[in-house]
Design an enzyme around this catalytic site. Structure first.
Site: not given
Ligand code: IMP
Length: 198
Positions: A16, A75
Site C-alpha cells: 500500500n 495492518d
Molecule cells: P490493510 O491493512 O492493508 O488490509 O488495509 C487497511 C486499509 O485501512 C487501508 O487500505 C486504508 O484504506 C485504511 N487505513 C489504514 N490506515 C489508514 C490511515 O492512516 N488513513 C486512512 N485510511 C487508513
C-alpha cells in the site's frame, strides 16, 4: 534516538503506497536502509486473520521468510461502532478491486444513514518479524468522528472523512507531520520504538 536492527536493513511488508510512505517517514530518523516488499518483488499473502494483530503478524512473517531480512508490517483500518466495528479488518476490501476509497467512504456514509453515533477510530497493528521465527505486535488507536462530505487530499484511504478528537480538520486536510504526531500508526510506532530501545 537510535534503534538496533541487525544489519540495519528492514523491509516494509506492505504494497500500500500510502502506508509505505508513512512508515518510511516514521523510520526516517533512524538511519536504517528501508526497502518495500514490492521493490523486492515479493507477493502479498492472503489476509486470513480475524484481527488486525493476526493479519499484521502473518504479513510480517511472510516477508521476513521471503526476504531473509527483518520485516515490519502494518495492518490497519477504520472501525465504526455504529456499524458494529465495520469496515474494520475489511477496510481495504470495502474499496473494491480498484481500491476506490471514494466508493468506500460513500459506503460508510450510506450505512450510517439514520444513525446518530458518528464516532469512529483507526487502529494500527505493526508487526516486526525476524527470519527464523520471532515476531512482536504493537497496536495503536486514535478516536474521532466521521464528517461528510470528504475533506482534503493530503492523506490516503479514509483520511478525508476522519476528524480526530479535539480537531476541526480531517486527516485528509492535515499536514503529514501533524498526522504523524497523533495517528494510530504513530502510536503503534512509538510502542515499537520503546521495545527496540529496551
Ligand atoms: P490493510 O491493512 O492493508 O488490509 O488495509 C487497511 C486499509 O485501512 C487501508 O487500505 C486504508 O484504506 C485504511 N487505513 C489504514 N490506515 C489508514 C490511515 O492512516 N488513513 C486512512 N485510511 C487508513
Amino acid at each position: 534516538m537510535s534503534v538496533t536492527i541487525p544489519g540495519n536493513r528492514i523491509v516494509i511488508a506492505s504494497h500500500n503506497a500510502g502506508k509505505v510512505r508513512e512508515i518510511r517517514e516514521l523510520l526516517d530518523p533512524f538511519g536504517l536502509s528501508v526497502v518495500s516488499a514490492g521493490e523486492l518483488g515479493l507477493e502479498e499473502p492472503e489476509e486470513t486473520g480475524e484481527t488486525f494483530a493476526a493479519n499484521a503478524e502473518l504479513k510480517a512473517r511472510f516477508v521476513a521468510e521471503g526476504s531473509g531480512l527483518p520485516a515490519l508490517s502494518d495492518d490497519s483500518g477504520l472501525a465504526v461502532p455504529a456499524l458494529d466495528g465495520a469496515p474494520g479488518i475489511h477496510s481495504a476490501r470495502w474499496a473494491g478491486p480498484k481500491r476506490d476509497f471514494g466508493l468506500a467512504m460513500e459506503k460508510v456514509e450510506r450505512e450510517l444513514d439514520g444513525k446518530t453515533d458518528r464516532s469512529a477510530y483507526f487502529v494500527c497493528a505493526l508487526c516486526l518479524a525476524f527470519p527464523g521465527g520471532s515476531a512482536e505486535v504493537f497496536e495503536g488507536r486514535i478516536d474521532g468522528d466521521l464528517v461528510w462530505p470528504p475533506r482534503g487530499d493530503k492523506g490516503f484511504g479514509y483520511d478525508p472523512i476522519f476528524r480526530p478528537e479535539g480537531h476541526d480538520i480531517t486527516f485528509g486536510e492535515m499536514e503529514p507531520a501533524a498526522k504523524h504526531a497523533m495517528s494510530h500508526r504513530a502510536r503503534a510506532f512509538a510502542k515499537l520504538l520503546r521495545h527496540l530501545q529496551g
